[in-house]
Design an enzyme around this catalytic site. Structure first.
Site, PDB file in Angstrom:
ATOM      1  N   HIS A 159     -21.412  10.665 -22.682  1.00  0.00           N
ATOM      2  CA  HIS A 159     -22.096   9.751 -23.672  1.00  0.00           C
ATOM      3  C   HIS A 159     -22.831   8.493 -22.943  1.00  0.00           C
ATOM      4  CE1 HIS A 159     -19.478  11.078 -26.721  1.00  0.00           C
ATOM      5  NE2 HIS A 159     -18.114  11.114 -26.109  1.00  0.00           N
ATOM      6  N   ASN A 192     -10.804  16.571 -19.472  1.00  0.00           N
ATOM      7  CA  ASN A 192     -12.240  15.997 -19.925  1.00  0.00           C
ATOM      8  C   ASN A 192     -12.370  14.627 -20.106  1.00  0.00           C
ATOM      9  OD1 ASN A 192     -14.717  16.615 -21.756  1.00  0.00           O
ATOM     10  ND2 ASN A 192     -13.423  15.662 -23.348  1.00  0.00           N
ATOM     11  N   GLU A 241      -9.229  12.055 -21.121  1.00  0.00           N
ATOM     12  CA  GLU A 241      -9.186  10.728 -20.911  1.00  0.00           C
ATOM     13  C   GLU A 241      -8.153  10.100 -20.149  1.00  0.00           C
ATOM     14  OE1 GLU A 241     -10.741   8.433 -24.215  1.00  0.00           O
ATOM     15  OE2 GLU A 241     -12.668   9.731 -24.376  1.00  0.00           O
ATOM     16  N   GLU A 288     -19.575  16.242 -24.844  1.00  0.00           N
ATOM     17  CA  GLU A 288     -19.770  15.323 -26.004  1.00  0.00           C
ATOM     18  C   GLU A 288     -21.056  14.736 -25.743  1.00  0.00           C
ATOM     19  OE1 GLU A 288     -16.272  12.887 -26.377  1.00  0.00           O
ATOM     20  OE2 GLU A 288     -15.059  14.440 -25.914  1.00  0.00           O
ATOM     21  N   ASP A 299     -24.299  12.690 -26.065  1.00  0.00           N
ATOM     22  CA  ASP A 299     -25.306  11.923 -26.716  1.00  0.00           C
ATOM     23  C   ASP A 299     -25.838  10.920 -25.665  1.00  0.00           C
ATOM     24  OD1 ASP A 299     -23.205   9.973 -26.673  1.00  0.00           O
ATOM     25  OD2 ASP A 299     -22.378  10.469 -28.487  1.00  0.00           O
TER      26      ASP A 299
HETATM   27  C1  XIL Z   1     -14.636  10.084 -31.639  1.00  0.00           C
HETATM   28  C2  XIL Z   1     -15.345  10.824 -33.110  1.00  0.00           C
HETATM   29  O1  XIL Z   1     -16.471  11.166 -32.936  1.00  0.00           O
HETATM   30  C3  XIL Z   1     -14.929   9.610 -34.054  1.00  0.00           C
HETATM   31  O2  XIL Z   1     -15.447  10.457 -35.487  1.00  0.00           O
HETATM   32  C4  XIL Z   1     -13.501   9.261 -34.134  1.00  0.00           C
HETATM   33  O3  XIL Z   1     -13.655   8.136 -35.105  1.00  0.00           O
HETATM   34  C5  XIL Z   1     -13.163   8.863 -32.783  1.00  0.00           C
HETATM   35  O4  XIL Z   1     -13.431   9.872 -31.811  1.00  0.00           O
HETATM   36  N1  XIL Z   1     -14.253  10.749 -26.623  1.00  0.00           N
HETATM   37  C6  XIL Z   1     -13.683  11.700 -27.140  1.00  0.00           C
HETATM   38  C7  XIL Z   1     -13.909  12.261 -28.693  1.00  0.00           C
HETATM   39  O5  XIL Z   1     -13.108  12.526 -26.641  1.00  0.00           O
HETATM   40  O6  XIL Z   1     -12.873  12.637 -29.260  1.00  0.00           O
HETATM   41  C8  XIL Z   1     -14.182  10.880 -29.429  1.00  0.00           C
HETATM   42  O7  XIL Z   1     -14.639  11.327 -30.726  1.00  0.00           O
HETATM   43  C9  XIL Z   1     -15.475  10.331 -28.751  1.00  0.00           C
HETATM   44  C10 XIL Z   1     -15.068   9.653 -27.417  1.00  0.00           C
END
Ligand code: XIL
Length: 467
Positions: A239, A204, A162, A267, A269
């Site tokens: 996400h 990422n 990020e 990641e 979802d």
């Molecule tokens: C999130 C986790 O899922 C949570 O448990 C934590 O509190 C915060 O981080 N982008 C990322 C991940 O790269 O590491 C994040 O994960 C979600 C967003």
């Protein structure tokens, strides 16, 4: 011995070539409807199907471990390899969470995707206050020590996470950038390449799944890093919101593949505004299918990682209020329609009838004659806060509405909550259902609701009163 991902793909590719040549048939015929698990389907493709793993569930929940071992061939630490976990104070490293995950992966013949070395979140306070030169040294030392520790065990790393902002593809205004300038990204990759030359190095980020200013910026950075042989892959967090898989996602990933990179959905979802209807769960199945299909169809997609196992484990409700149900399994460890969609997208047999018990409004209200018990399950603790999920069990009779009470032991409070009506007075808390989650069948345990807490995590005794 654990196969690295590269070897796994090579082995599978060999089999495919021989088999298709000998039989003279196409891949789709050969593999049609064979696989009934995500893992089986992904293994046949020679790609990873991964999942983000919560350390305390990994330690305490056998059903969780079994489900992961059955369905996934790759794991990522949801929090355990982030800097605040690995180096909470300068020079003192704690690898215990990641070591547990690596051991689990090796027992179950899985790959481990490392997440993450340089991020503006979940980094300890000590590094944020260093001057430029000292911060560079500390960053490089963190990368070197962490990657050396897991050399051979963690084959791919999100080196930076990020680093681009959401506006116009500008670099993110983070403490890293402010102290070191834009060069810190290159320095991070140089340290990572030197620390473990065998590892695949990734950038990422989120909101780069389609073609836009932010993904354009990464494309430009990727070209520069590839020219110096410092980058191997691009991670797309994905996400996503229901119904919003970007139409040009495939084209976007393809342009990174064309640079000679691997791509990875890191990641995934897909969140739904709660409560989710059956129709929305079907749409979600299509969305998951589309994303897995895109990866399966690309020459150099190393895999898809889903950000959590069951809906109740997800970070989504705590961060996107009103949204939930973003994953492949419900809280009784059963596959959702989304699971069959993902399976289909990987070329497996996703034809199974999705379970219909998902839809709360179609369940006839049980007679509420039962008693109940409840407990707080600490699913996450990131030091400055923590997440509790509340599990409620109906005893011998069905529950048709519930109210919970407890007292915090040491000054905790609830910062935000989802799927319950909560009120607090001093250290005592009262929480009750929000209608659609009132009904619990006799003998059933549900992950009913959750919250983000302040202070140190706690699991006080909870009194449950059934309506
Ligand atoms: C999130 C986790 O899922 C949570 O448990 C934590 O509190 C915060 O981080 N982008 C990322 C991940 O790269 O590491 C994040 O994960 C979600 C967003």
């Amino acid at each position: 011995m654990l196969l690295t991902r590269k070897r796994r793909r090579a082995v599978i590719a060999g089999v495919v070539t021989v088999a298709t040549a000998a039989l003279g048939i196409g891949l789709s015929t050969q593999f049609a409807s064979a696989q009934t698990t995500l893992r089986g389907a992904a293994d046949e493709l020679g790609i990873d199907i991964g999942v983000a793993v919560n350390d305390s569930l990994l330690q305490n929940n056998q059903a969780y471990r079994d489900l992961i071992a059955r369905e996934f061939n790759s794991v990522t630490a949801e929090n355990g390899m982030k800097m605040e976990s690995v180096q909470p104070s300068q020079g003192s490293f704690n690898f215990s969470q990641g070591d547990r995950l690596v051991a689990f992966a090796q027992q179950n013949d899985m790959t481990v995707h490392g997440h993450t070395l340089v991020w503006h979140n979940q980094s300890p306070g000590w590094i944020q206050n260093l001057s430029g030169t000292a911060m560079r040294q500390a960053m490089e030392n963190h990368i070197t020590t962490t990657m050396n520790h897991w050399e051979g065990d963690v084959a791919t790393w999100d080196v930076v996470n990020e680093v681009v902002s959401d506006s116009n593809g500008q670099m993110r205004d983070s403490f890293w950038l402010r102290a070191m300038g834009e060069d810190y990204i290159q320095w991070a990759f140089e340290a990572a390449r030197a620390a473990d030359p065998g590892a695949d190095l990734y950038m990422n980020d989120y909101s780069i799944d389609g073609i836009n200013a932010k993904s354009d910026r990464y494309y430009q950075m990727a070209q520069e890093l590839v020219a110096q042989d410092l980058l191997d892959g691009m991670g797309f967090q994905a996400h996503l919101i229901l119904g919003q898989v970007p139409g040009n996602m495939e084209q976007n990933l393809q342009r990174f593949v064309d640079l000679g990179l691997k791509v990875r959905i890191t990641e995934l979802d897909i969140r739904i505004e709660m409560p989710a209807t059956q129709q929305e769960l079907e749409q979600q199945a299509q969305d998951f299918q589309r994303v897995t299909e895109i990866c399966a169809g690309l020459a150099d997609c190393s895999g898809v990682t889903v950000w959590g196992v069951r809906d109740g484990d997800s970070w989504v409700p705590g961060v996107f209020p009103g949204y939930g149900a973003p994953l492949l399994f419900n809280d009784s460890n059963q596959p959702k329609p989304a699971y069959y969609g993902a399976l289909e997208g990987l070329g497996g047999d996703g034809s199974e009838e999705p379970p219909t018990t998902e839809e709360p409004t179609t369940t006839p209200p049980p007679t509420g004659d039962g008693d109940c018990t409840a407990e707080i399950d600490v699913v996450n603790d990131w030091g400055s806060g923590w997440q509790g999920n509340v599990l409620i069990t109906a005893d011998s009779g069905a529950v048709n509405g519930w109210t919970l009470n407890w007292t915090w032991p040491s000054g905790q409070s609830i910062t935000s909550s989802w799927n319950a009506q909560v009120s607090s007075s001093g250290s005592s808390v009262t929480a009750s259902d929000v209608g659609w989650n009132a009904n619990i069948a006799a003998g059933q345990t549900v992950n009913a609701w959750g919250f983000v807490g302040s202070g140190s995590s706690a699991s006080p005794q909870v009194t449950c009163t059934a309506a």
